[in-house]
Scaffold this motif. Structure first.
Motif, mmCIF file in Angstrom:
data_model
loop_
_atom_site.group_PDB
_atom_site.id
_atom_site.type_symbol
_atom_site.label_atom_id
_atom_site.label_comp_id
_atom_site.label_asym_id
_atom_site.label_seq_id
_atom_site.Cartn_x
_atom_site.Cartn_y
_atom_site.Cartn_z
ATOM 1 N N LYS A 314 35.061 35.195 43.416
ATOM 2 C CA LYS A 314 34.580 34.843 42.075
ATOM 3 C C LYS A 314 35.529 35.389 40.999
ATOM 4 O O LYS A 314 35.848 34.700 40.026
ATOM 5 C CB LYS A 314 33.175 35.409 41.866
ATOM 6 C CG LYS A 314 32.513 34.985 40.562
ATOM 7 C CD LYS A 314 31.073 35.492 40.516
ATOM 8 C CE LYS A 314 30.374 35.030 39.242
ATOM 9 N NZ LYS A 314 31.002 35.557 38.028
ATOM 10 N N LYS A 315 35.993 36.637 41.195
ATOM 11 C CA LYS A 315 36.926 37.222 40.233
ATOM 12 C C LYS A 315 38.236 36.441 40.186
ATOM 13 O O LYS A 315 38.777 36.169 39.108
ATOM 14 C CB LYS A 315 37.215 38.682 40.608
ATOM 15 C CG LYS A 315 36.106 39.647 40.230
ATOM 16 C CD LYS A 315 36.507 41.084 40.480
ATOM 17 C CE LYS A 315 37.514 41.538 39.467
ATOM 18 N NZ LYS A 315 37.793 42.993 39.561
ATOM 19 N N ASP A 318 37.547 33.101 38.410
ATOM 20 C CA ASP A 318 37.407 33.300 36.964
ATOM 21 C C ASP A 318 38.763 33.550 36.313
ATOM 22 O O ASP A 318 39.052 33.036 35.221
ATOM 23 C CB ASP A 318 36.473 34.487 36.677
ATOM 24 C CG ASP A 318 35.027 34.165 37.003
ATOM 25 O OD1 ASP A 318 34.705 32.973 37.157
ATOM 26 O OD2 ASP A 318 34.215 35.102 37.113
ATOM 27 N N GLN A 319 39.593 34.349 36.988
ATOM 28 C CA GLN A 319 40.908 34.664 36.432
ATOM 29 C C GLN A 319 41.777 33.408 36.337
ATOM 30 O O GLN A 319 42.456 33.175 35.332
ATOM 31 C CB GLN A 319 41.594 35.716 37.310
ATOM 32 C CG GLN A 319 42.845 36.326 36.679
ATOM 33 C CD GLN A 319 43.352 37.514 37.470
ATOM 34 O OE1 GLN A 319 42.604 38.125 38.226
ATOM 35 N NE2 GLN A 319 44.607 37.844 37.302
ATOM 36 N N LYS A 320 41.733 32.577 37.387
ATOM 37 C CA LYS A 320 42.521 31.344 37.372
ATOM 38 C C LYS A 320 42.021 30.379 36.291
ATOM 39 O O LYS A 320 42.810 29.723 35.595
ATOM 40 C CB LYS A 320 42.468 30.659 38.747
ATOM 41 C CG LYS A 320 43.294 31.354 39.814
ATOM 42 C CD LYS A 320 43.182 30.634 41.141
ATOM 43 C CE LYS A 320 44.011 31.330 42.216
ATOM 44 N NZ LYS A 320 45.454 31.199 41.970
ATOM 45 N N LEU A 321 40.687 30.289 36.127
ATOM 46 C CA LEU A 321 40.117 29.397 35.114
ATOM 47 C C LEU A 321 40.474 29.863 33.705
ATOM 48 O O LEU A 321 40.732 29.042 32.810
ATOM 49 C CB LEU A 321 38.599 29.322 35.277
ATOM 50 C CG LEU A 321 38.111 28.548 36.518
ATOM 51 C CD1 LEU A 321 36.597 28.675 36.672
ATOM 52 C CD2 LEU A 321 38.521 27.076 36.429
ATOM 53 N N ARG A 322 40.470 31.202 33.497
ATOM 54 C CA ARG A 322 40.847 31.725 32.169
ATOM 55 C C ARG A 322 42.301 31.395 31.848
ATOM 56 O O ARG A 322 42.635 31.021 30.725
ATOM 57 C CB ARG A 322 40.629 33.241 32.130
ATOM 58 C CG ARG A 322 39.168 33.660 31.976
ATOM 59 C CD ARG A 322 39.051 35.108 31.506
ATOM 60 N NE ARG A 322 39.700 36.025 32.410
ATOM 61 C CZ ARG A 322 39.107 36.589 33.457
ATOM 62 N NH1 ARG A 322 37.833 36.302 33.722
ATOM 63 N NH2 ARG A 322 39.763 37.433 34.235
ATOM 64 N N LYS A 323 43.166 31.536 32.855
ATOM 65 C CA LYS A 323 44.577 31.208 32.651
ATOM 66 C C LYS A 323 44.754 29.723 32.342
ATOM 67 O O LYS A 323 45.529 29.334 31.458
ATOM 68 C CB LYS A 323 45.392 31.578 33.900
ATOM 69 C CG LYS A 323 45.644 33.067 34.052
ATOM 70 C CD LYS A 323 46.532 33.329 35.261
ATOM 71 C CE LYS A 323 46.813 34.814 35.419
ATOM 72 N NZ LYS A 323 47.672 35.084 36.601
ATOM 73 N N LYS A 325 42.532 27.735 31.045
ATOM 74 C CA LYS A 325 41.980 27.466 29.711
ATOM 75 C C LYS A 325 42.989 27.836 28.630
ATOM 76 O O LYS A 325 43.169 27.109 27.636
ATOM 77 C CB LYS A 325 40.692 28.258 29.516
ATOM 78 C CG LYS A 325 39.937 27.905 28.246
ATOM 79 C CD LYS A 325 38.605 28.650 28.193
ATOM 80 C CE LYS A 325 37.843 28.285 26.929
ATOM 81 N NZ LYS A 325 36.539 29.021 26.858
ATOM 82 N N LYS A 326 43.686 28.955 28.820
ATOM 83 C CA LYS A 326 44.700 29.385 27.849
ATOM 84 C C LYS A 326 45.839 28.374 27.761
ATOM 85 O O LYS A 326 46.341 28.058 26.674
ATOM 86 C CB LYS A 326 45.259 30.754 28.235
ATOM 87 C CG LYS A 326 44.313 31.910 27.953
ATOM 88 C CD LYS A 326 44.966 33.235 28.355
ATOM 89 C CE LYS A 326 44.015 34.391 28.091
ATOM 90 N NZ LYS A 326 44.625 35.692 28.503
ATOM 91 N N ARG A 328 45.663 25.148 28.461
ATOM 92 C CA ARG A 328 45.176 23.928 27.807
ATOM 93 C C ARG A 328 45.104 24.095 26.304
ATOM 94 O O ARG A 328 45.472 23.197 25.544
ATOM 95 C CB ARG A 328 43.796 23.577 28.357
ATOM 96 C CG ARG A 328 43.846 22.983 29.780
ATOM 97 C CD ARG A 328 42.456 22.792 30.344
ATOM 98 N NE ARG A 328 42.492 22.143 31.651
ATOM 99 C CZ ARG A 328 41.458 22.022 32.448
ATOM 100 N NH1 ARG A 328 40.279 22.530 32.083
ATOM 101 N NH2 ARG A 328 41.571 21.429 33.620
#
Length: 333
Positions: A314-315, A318-323, A325-326, A328
């Motif tokens: 999960k961590k 989440d880390q990959k999704l945050r990256k 999002k940045k 995009r």
């Protein structure tokens, strides 16, 4: 002739004189004596050294799977799980090696015993949120020993000590530093051969309060009583109520399943799993965790990462999704 059990009694007496022998090891030796006594009773005969061969070992293994709880006159309960059976056979191996060392009888250990793998248990650990809930519940605990057990458990979630080491803490184990203490504890797993040392910084104000309040020593009763006290307290205050499936594995692939609550299976050793697992989740590297846990074998330590696979996944997600999002947002701008 001298019976097998009489020789084992001689072996057992030599073990009792070992100054480094831990109570848990003594219990294992006693458990095998109970097993061997019940085995002879069940088979209605006395065994001797000349009886020890592959057929004898297989007969012992078959006997280990019999449920003795409803049969009269037996010391043990029988119906051993695979890991427990492995413990019994490991003691028997050690006994046979001792016979050779004492020039009583020599056995080819490798050819006698079948290979029994240790099965991986589905173990539990205490999350940071659950530790916080323990802290919030602390003021509700009544009774001196209940408070001692509860406080020592909270303290041990940070330290991850085995019961034997937790119950033998003393002031000499704590080195004063400006912000608290460094708990420097020589750990013994069964024998001197496996001794190691852990170094754990203790700086949280509550943990400092706890250890100083008890004068750096927890006067704990025996391990089974301690664990039972903890489970009763957890149930009374509705802690660790998450439903779990408890699996018991036996030889020949038999698995029994029970639906339990998390507070049914938590023990003192859960603190050790929790400290190590939470340290990995917080980003500590292997060397840092090994210094705190006292592990000398990296391969053994890394087994603990399996306890938190879902959280680690999960961590990472989440880390990959945050990256992503940045990236995009940056592309839009």
């Amino acid at each position: 002739m001298t019976g097998l059990l009489e020789y084992y009694d001689q072996f057992f007496e030599t073990k009792k004189t070992n100054p480094f022998l831990k109570p848990i090891s003594l219990k294992n030796y006693q458990s095998f004596k109970n097993f061997l006594t019940d085995f002879q009773k069940y088979e209605k005969q006395t065994y001797f050294l000349l009886n020890v061969d592959k057929k004898f070992i297989n007969l012992m293994i078959s006997f280990s799977q019999i449920d003795l709880r409803n049969l009269k006159g037996y010391v043990s309960k029988g119906h051993l799980q695979q890991n427990t059976l492995k413990k019994r056979l490991d003691v028997f191996k050690e006994f046979l090696i001792w016979l050779g060392d004492e020039n009583i009888a020599t056995f080819n250990i490798h050819s006698l015993f079948p290979k029994i793998e240790k099965t991986n248990k589905e173990v539990v650990y205490i999350t940071k949120d659950e530790i916080q809930k323990l802290i919030e519940t602390r003021h509700k605990i009544e009774g001196d020993y209940n408070k001692l057990a509860f406080d020592s458990f909270i303290f041990n979630c940070e330290c991850g000590l085995r019961y034997e080491d937790l119950s033998h803490l003393s002031k000499s184990d704590f080195i004063k530093i400006p912000d608290g203490y460094v708990l420097t504890k020589e750990l013994h797993k069964h024998t001197e051969r496996f001794a190691s040392e852990s170094q754990i910084p203790i700086v949280h104000p509550l943990l400092l309060e706890i250890i100083e309040n008890y004068n750096f020593h927890f006067e704990l009763k025996m391990n089974s009583f301690y664990n039972r006290t903890l489970r009763n307290l957890f149930k009374k205050h509705d802690l660790f109520t998450e439903p779990l499936t408890n699996k018991r594995k036996y030889i020949k692939g038999i698995v029994e399943v029970d639906d339990v609550l998390k507070n049914d299976v938590i023990t003192c050793h859960s603190c050790r799993r929790s400290m190590i697992t939470n340290a990995f989740l917080e980003g500590y590297n292997d060397a840092q965790v090994m210094q705190m846990s006292g592990h000398r074998n990296l391969r053994t330590l890394q087994k603990y990462t399996n306890f938190a696979n879902d959280e680690l996944l999960k961590k990472n997600l989440d880390q990959k999704l945050r990256k992503l999002k940045k990236v995009r947002v940056k592309n839009k701008n």
